[in-house]
Design an enzyme around this catalytic site. Structure first.
Site, PDB file in Angstrom:
ATOM      1  N   ASP A   1       0.824  -1.202   0.000  1.00  0.00           N
ATOM      2  CA  ASP A   1       0.000   0.000   0.000  1.00  0.00           C
ATOM      3  C   ASP A   1       0.863   1.259   0.000  1.00  0.00           C
ATOM      4  OD1 ASP A   1      -2.794   1.111   0.298  1.00  0.00           O
ATOM      5  OD2 ASP A   1      -1.814   2.030   2.032  1.00  0.00           O
TER       6      ASP A   1
ATOM      7  N   LYS B   1       1.435   4.348  -2.955  1.00  0.00           N
ATOM      8  CA  LYS B   1       1.441   5.794  -2.712  1.00  0.00           C
ATOM      9  C   LYS B   1       2.738   6.424  -3.209  1.00  0.00           C
ATOM     10  CE  LYS B   1      -1.652   5.392   1.264  1.00  0.00           C
ATOM     11  NZ  LYS B   1      -1.867   5.616   2.711  1.00  0.00           N
TER      12      LYS B   1
END
Length: 920
Positions: free
Chosen positions: A776, A780
């Protein structure tokens, strides 16, 4: 044989000694037996100028008609008995009312009309009425049946008689009823004779039709007159064929003769000086005293003419709507009633198809600045719309300068183009002369200053003949190459923005075209006069309603409405829906933003609405009214709902399949807002394709929440780059989950206990490995790297996973959590080493813009470093740039949780609304 008196005259009305009696149309004809003209007794070889003749009509039929028409009316005042009683007063003591067929449709409604007239405190009242509802059509149908030799015209005439007899019996009784029914019987008898003559001839001239059709107004005027007299108020009724004189002007129109009409009105009033006068609308007479009409919408015209003749204080047109709308309410649900319109604005709107008034209705009252008020007979408390003279406001604001919008559909655009047109005198004359020859109506003209092309709009039904005549007229020019083409573009519509103050307000055109562009509308042609009372654009007919709503919304004539589709009513989606519910009223009141959730879809079921889901009940409705989920149908429902021009899909999932549709949605003109990272961190070519489309169109793609939840990370980065700063490095703690874990992994606490606590508090995904894997954070990092201009794939980012190799194959989150404590000693050792150096552990993502790379890793920071001073689940991002080189720009705040993530998505929705015209 001399001229005949008109049928159905009010007993108290007589013709002036100085004018000839009104001719029955049959009296203007000839037949094969009687070879003279009924109007002037000239023989067939002579010419009297009369165009009203009947050929091959037996003389006995004429004799029967004349016998009926010449029969004296009971109580009639002869010309010799007429004496001047009073002069016609003029001025503000008069108020003029006009009631249409709907207002006069039943006996109950006629009672309502009488009450309105009686409640008017004006000193003098002149009331113009139409025929009862549908009676005019019934009368035209009589003529059509008779000239088609359809015997059913007799039964149809009986229906007309029964309708008026029944209405009269409801309204009054006694002598009034007897007088009216006697006159009605006489009129019906005359009409039977007239229709019989038309039946025999198999043809009806315009004057014959006008005579027949005008009886509807005669009867409704008499009935209203009796209804008012019943209350004890003196009242006279006027057959306006005795007063209004008009000259045919071609194109199914007539021009009033104001001087002659004024003389005749004064003459009529001298014999019937009533304070309340009921006048017939729609009908008039020619200078030769032949009955005629003012054509369709003629009753409004009658009221305006009479209002100007008496210089009335006001003319009130009573209808079935509360006034004039800012746009067609059937197309723009939030169109508003306009309190005032200038004469010019009303004129422009009516030309472009708005249901206001016929342009010619405004002409008589403009001369004397007499206001026209449009009011609703079914809602007398509504003030209506006043049409009057308005001074131009030199300092008008942008929102006030555009009064309304109107559209015309079913048009075609004709484009005549060629270099040989430039500077050649007479080209435009040749084009429009040819168009005139085929009788086509040119709605709009647009020509470039280079004179290279001329385009104009005509009704779709007329474009074939226009194209044919232009190709024929310019055959040689086309063959020689002086003209390159005569092109027809079908299925077009016109959108017109109307406003008197547009002429003195800069930026109106820019605002209009900006609104159309943001609604993804392509404009085909533009026209604007130097008076700037209207701006006209031609566009595809399929885009017309959406363009109308977008323009209307932009000028604050209605709220900025955004049709929203929510995909994924899970934790974030559910929280967003609750936030929308709580803020809806405030947004409408304070920012003119109306957010309508048109659909909610999950993976199994979906809920759709055409006007907007009630967000106080969305959970219940999703259970009881849902249908099987179908993403294509869901998107089609939103995109094809033309009720609202601006549409946005909000993807609250983490689904790769949903993200793969963004490009297609944007291409359809649907805005996209999402916290889903899959699209921007997926394959590079797909990301670049999305961004290219976004930059090339006015369709917006917002994804602030993909990196920092509710923190302004993406917008801060863009702001730095767009202002010319150079990005050097981005470093940050991007995971609220991992921030929470390492902020609490201290003292004697074990790593597994902290992870279990984070899972229990809802900070982690159901399987904590989804957070601890670092994927995750890597997504980003890749999003920020691409926003910084680096062309990297997700696979280019090295990631340190916090999931031990041995636990990656666990079949469930429970199994993983059970086995995690066996690795606590390894984590305790790593923490102890950091503490010995006066440092803390932090899981960070880094974008090294200078070296064009990124990474995700566990790093150690001194305790005085900003990254070491976080608490809870806060995120922190440091931007090192040319401007912020010594002291990085820091953005810090909560980075996890449904509330802040949904808030970030909500913020993007409001930013989109601001771009679409809402105040910022």
């Amino acid at each position: 044989m001399r001229s005949l008196a008109a049928a159905s005259l009010h007993p108290g009305a007589a013709f002036s000694a100085r004018r000839r009696p009104l001719l029955h149309p049959a009296a203007a004809g000839r037949d094969s037996t009687f070879q003279g003209c009924w109007r002037c007794e000239k023989t067939q070889d002579s010419s009297c100028g009369s165009s009203l003749r009947i050929s091959r009509l037996p003389r006995t039929v004429h004799r029967d008609i004349s016998k009926n028409l010449l029969a004296p009316t009971a109580g009639a005042v002869s010309v010799e008995q007429a004496e001047t009683i009073a002069d016609l007063p003029k001025g503000d003591m008069w108020s003029v009312h006009k009631f249409g067929g709907t207002c006069m449709g039943t006996s109950e409604r006629i009672h309502n009309v009488a009450d309105i007239v009686l409640r008017d405190p004006s000193e003098r009242k002149l009331v113009v009425v139409s025929a009862m509802s549908k009676v005019t059509d019934m009368m035209y149908n009589l003529v059509n049946k008779a000239q088609s030799r359809d015997d059913s015209y007799i039964a149809a005439l009986d229906e007309v008689f029964v309708k008026h007899m029944a209405t009269a019996k409801d309204l009054f009784a006694g002598e009034d009823l007897a007088r009216f029914l006697s006159q009605l019987h006489a009129d019906i008898s005359n009409l039977k004779a007239m229709l019989r003559a038309i039946y025999i001839a198999g043809h009806a001239t315009e004057s014959f039709s006008d005579f027949v059709v005008g009886h509807g107004e005669l009867w409704s005027a008499q009935m209203l007159s009796y209804a008012i007299q019943k209350s004890g108020t003196p009242c006279s009724w006027m057959d306006t064929r005795e007063v209004l004189v008009v000259n045919p002007s071609g194109a199914n129109q007539v021009d009033p003769d104001y001087l002659e009409s004024e003389k005749r009105l004064e003459q009529w009033f001298s014999q019937c000086p009533a304070e309340t006068i009921i006048a017939t609308g729609f009908i008039a007479s020619t200078p030769e005293n032949i009955p005629t009409t003012l054509k369709r919408d003629g009753s409004d015209f009658s009221a305006a003419i009479i209002g100007s003749l008496v210089k009335a204080r006001q003319v009130t047109i009573w209808t079935d709507v509360d006034g004039v709308f800012s746009a067609d309410p059937r197309k723009v649900s939030e169109a508003v009633i306009l309190s005032t319109l200038s004469y010019q604005e009303a004129w422009e709107m009516s030309y472009f198809g708005a249901n206001v008034l016929h342009p010619r209705t405004i002409i008589p009252v403009m001369k004397y600045n007499i206001p026209i008020v449009i009011r609703n007979i079914f809602n007398t408390s509504a003030p209506g719309t006043m049409i009057c003279q308005q001074p131009a406001n030199e300092n008008g604001d942008l929102e006030a300068c555009v009064k309304a919008f109107a559209t015309i559909d079913k048009l075609a655009l004709v484009n005549v183009e060629g270099t040989g047109m430039a500077g050649v005198p007479g080209t435009a004359n040749a084009i429009f002369g040819a168009v005139k020859d085929v009788g086509a109506n040119v709605i709009m003209i647009s020509q470039a200053s280079s004179e290279h092309s001329v385009c104009f709009a005509v009704p779709e039904k007329e474009v074939a003949s226009v194209s044919a005549v232009l190709h024929a007229r310019f055959r040689e020019a086309l063959a020689a190459g002086r003209l390159s083409k005569v092109e027809v573009i079908h299925n077009c519509s016109i959108l017109a923005a109307v406003g008197l103050r547009m002429a003195s307000t800069p930026g109106v055109s820019a605002t209009l075209f900006d609104a159309l562009a943001k609604a993804n509308i392509n404009v085909r042609a533009i026209a604007q006069g130097c008076s700037e009372y209207n701006i006209t654009v031609v566009l595809k007919q399929e885009d017309c309603v959406r363009a109308l709503r977008a323009a209307h919304s932009r000028f604050f004539l209605s709220k900025t409405t955004l049709a929203v589709g929510i995909i994924g009513p899970g934790l974030i989606g559910r929280t967003l829906l609750n936030q929308l519910k709580d803020q809806a009223a405030s947004l409408k009141e304070n920012l003119n933003i109306d957010l309508r959730v048109m659909g909610i879809t999950g993976s199994r079921t979906m809920l759709l609405s055409d006007i907007g889901i009630d967000l106080t009940q969305w959970k219940e409705k999703l259970q009881t009214e849902a249908e099987p989920a179908n993403l294509d149908k869901f998107v089609h429902h939103l995109s094809e709902n033309h009720l609202f021009p601006n549409r946005v899909l909000v993807d609250c999932t983490a689904d790769t399949n949903v993200a793969s549709h963004y490009y297609d949605w944007l291409k359809k003109g649907i805005h996209v807002i999402t916290p889903n990272k899959k699209a921007n961190s997926g394959p590079l070519d797909r990301y670049l394709k999305l961004r290219t489309l976004q930059r090339a169109s006015y369709t917006h793609y917002f994804y602030e929440a993909t990196v920092g939840a509710g923190l302004p990370i993406i917008s801060t980065l863009r702001g730095l780059l767009e202002t010319g700063d150079k990005m050097l490095r981005i470093e940050g703690i991007f995971s609220g989950t991992l921030s929470y874990i390492f902020n609490n992994f201290e003292g004697a606490r074990t790593f597994s206990d902290v992870v279990a606590e984070a899972k229990e508090a809802g900070y982690t995904e159901p399987d904590p490995r989804d957070d601890l894997s670092g994927t995750d954070v890597a997504r980003k990092v890749i999003i920020l790297a691409r926003e910084s201009g680096l062309r990297l794939e997700l696979s280019d980012i090295p990631v340190r996973s916090l999931v031990p190799e041995a636990l990656r194959s666990c079949t469930s989150a429970d199994e993983y959590m059970q086995k995690l404590p066996s690795f606590d000693q390894d984590w305790a050792r790593e923490r102890k080493d950091a503490e010995a150096a006066g440092e803390v552990l932090r899981y960070v993502g880094v974008v090294d813009v200078v070296n064009k790379k990124g990474q995700v890793e566990l790093r150690r920071y001194k305790r005085d470093h900003p990254f070491a001073q976080l608490s809870g689940s806060d995120n922190i991002i440091a931007f090192t740039t040319s401007r912020y080189k010594e002291q990085p720009l820091i953005v810090r705040g909560p980075g996890a949780g449904a509330e802040v993530t949904a808030g970030g998505v909500f913020s993007d929705i409001l930013r989109l609304s601001s771009y679409l015209g809402a105040p910022s």
